[in-house]
Design an enzyme around this catalytic site. Structure first.
Site, short mmCIF file in Angstrom:
data_model
loop_
_atom_site.label_atom_id
_atom_site.label_comp_id
_atom_site.label_asym_id
_atom_site.label_seq_id
_atom_site.Cartn_x
_atom_site.Cartn_y
_atom_site.Cartn_z
N ASP A 9 -2.23 10.99 -1.82
CA ASP A 9 -2.54 9.95 -2.82
C ASP A 9 -2.82 10.54 -4.19
O ASP A 9 -2.65 9.87 -5.21
CB ASP A 9 -3.73 9.11 -2.35
CG ASP A 9 -3.27 8.14 -1.28
OD1 ASP A 9 -3.14 8.56 -0.12
OD2 ASP A 9 -2.99 6.98 -1.62
N ARG B 224 -7.37 -0.23 -6.95
CA ARG B 224 -7.68 0.85 -5.98
C ARG B 224 -7.76 2.16 -6.79
O ARG B 224 -6.86 2.44 -7.59
CB ARG B 224 -6.60 0.96 -4.89
CG ARG B 224 -6.54 -0.29 -3.99
CD ARG B 224 -5.66 -0.04 -2.77
NE ARG B 224 -6.32 0.81 -1.79
CZ ARG B 224 -5.68 1.37 -0.75
NH1 ARG B 224 -4.39 1.18 -0.58
NH2 ARG B 224 -6.34 2.11 0.11
N ARG C 81 0.84 -1.20 0.00
CA ARG C 81 0.00 0.00 0.00
C ARG C 81 0.88 1.25 0.00
O ARG C 81 2.08 1.18 0.10
CB ARG C 81 -0.94 -0.03 1.22
CG ARG C 81 -0.20 -0.50 2.44
CD ARG C 81 -0.37 0.19 3.71
NE ARG C 81 -0.34 1.61 3.67
CZ ARG C 81 0.76 2.35 3.83
NH1 ARG C 81 1.95 1.80 4.02
NH2 ARG C 81 0.70 3.66 3.81
#
Ligand code: MRU
Length: 344
Positions: free
Chosen positions: A236, A88, A45
């Site tokens: 992100d 994702r 991640r």
């Protein structure tokens, strides 16, 4: 410093981050299905790391498809690309890597698939090495902001476990520490999956940096008591106007920082910018399984009839951000005006 992933020459090895800090277990990833599973379950991640493993994932997905025509090869490539793109939605680094691979393949369409396949692996390794250097540069660019004695608060994990190098937000902290500044860090535990308590605190204590884990709701009290000099978080995805998507809870921290006059910095590589989006409202926000909120270590902690709202990320508006630390330098507010000057 700990390395989150390594390419063995044959396959990808990745630390299973779900098991930290209790166990240090390595996953051996041989194909794109295993890789996607590792991404979706958060074994692997962090935005820059997702950009890196997407590169290796593209190679793993095409490596047995090296004969036939370019059209066949390209069709397999797009299947693998779509498969990874659906893992994702929020971290743009993953999408940037896949786009970069697509351009590479298209511009080498005259080569035999066997050779293009080799280029894809070389590019994946290059992306990995580039990120390592970018982390160093972010650390160097940002550490000047930190004064001796600073108490820094961070959220989620934007460290070595989230990148190919020493991290983004944590790189700034590591560099300040390396230069002898006596700093200490508050790590928000980061509900619901506890990346702050499990991963950030694990990294920081491994480096000997004084670290205190706090519940996410402690930040306000700490700031009111003048206990925080600076907040640094990762990102992100960053829109063209400087709005930042990061782990859920980042926005609340930014509001608190504004209310208490605490500097609020974001540290991110240029690969986390998405200049095709004019504002943060256009950034897709991942929603995850309700079990992640309603269960704790497998035990139900809310009535099973209750719904849970499970946004994994939130948007911090540009006006709450003091500046963005990148490998190309620090972008000060007004971000919308200054992003093009630094990022291009
Ligand atoms: O859900 P995660 O653990 O992938 O979320 C990670 C974060 O929000 C990080 O802060 C971000 O990716 C920056 S990592 C350098």
């Amino acid at each position: 410093m700990i390395k989150a992933v390594e390419w063995t020459g044959e396959h990808l090895r990745a630390i299973d981050q779900r098991k930290l800090p209790g166990e240090l277990v390595w996953l051996d990833i041989y194909n794109v299905i295993e890789l996607r599973e590792a991404i979706v379950t958060l074994a692997v991640r962090g935005a820059p790391l997702l950009g890196i493993v997407a590169g290796y994932g593209m190679y793993l997905g095409i490596r047995h498809y090296d004969t036939g025509t370019f059209e066949d090869f390209y069709s397999r490539f797009t299947t693998v690309a779509d498969f990874l793109r659906s893992s994702r939605p929020t971290a743009v680094n993953l999408f940037h890597t896949i786009d970069r691979m697509e351009n590479l393949i298209k511009s080498n369409s005259s080569l035999p698939p066997r050779e293009i396949k080799r280029l894809v692996l070389d590019e994946a390794i290059k992306i990995h090495r580039e990120d390592e250097a970018i982390c160093e540069a972010i650390g160097e660019a940002g550490e000047v902001l930190i004064k001796d004695g600073f108490r820094i608060l961070t959220h989620c994990n934007a460290g070595a476990l989230a990148t190919g190098g020493m991290g983004t937000a944590l790189a700034v902290i590591y560099k300040a520490w390396e230069k002898g500044k006596r700093i200490s860090v508050y790590a928000d535990e980061t509900r619901p999956l506890l990346q702050g308590a499990r991963l950030t605190a694990f990294e920081l204590v491994s480096e000997g940096i004084p670290t205190t884990v706090i519940t996410d709701s402690t930040a306000g009290t700490l700031m009111a008591r003048k206990g925080v000099d600076m907040v640094i978080v990762g990102a992100d995805r960053i829109a063209a106007n400087g709005d930042v998507a990061n782990k859920i809870g980042t926005y609340s921290l930014a509001v608190l920082s504004k209310a208490h006059n605490v500097m609020f910095y974001v540290a991110a590589p240029s690969t986390t910018f998405d200049l095709t989006l004019s504002t943060g409202r256009q950034i897709p926000i991942e929603k995850r399984s309700q079990d992640e909120v309603k269960r704790f270590c497998g035990t139900l902690i809310a009535p099973k009839e209750a719904d849970a709202l499970t946004y994994a990320f939130d948007i911090t508006p540009a006006n709450l951000i003091t500046g963005i630390i990148t490998e190309k330098g620090i972008i000060d507010n007004p971000l919308k005006k200054n992003i093009p000057k630094v990022i291009g």
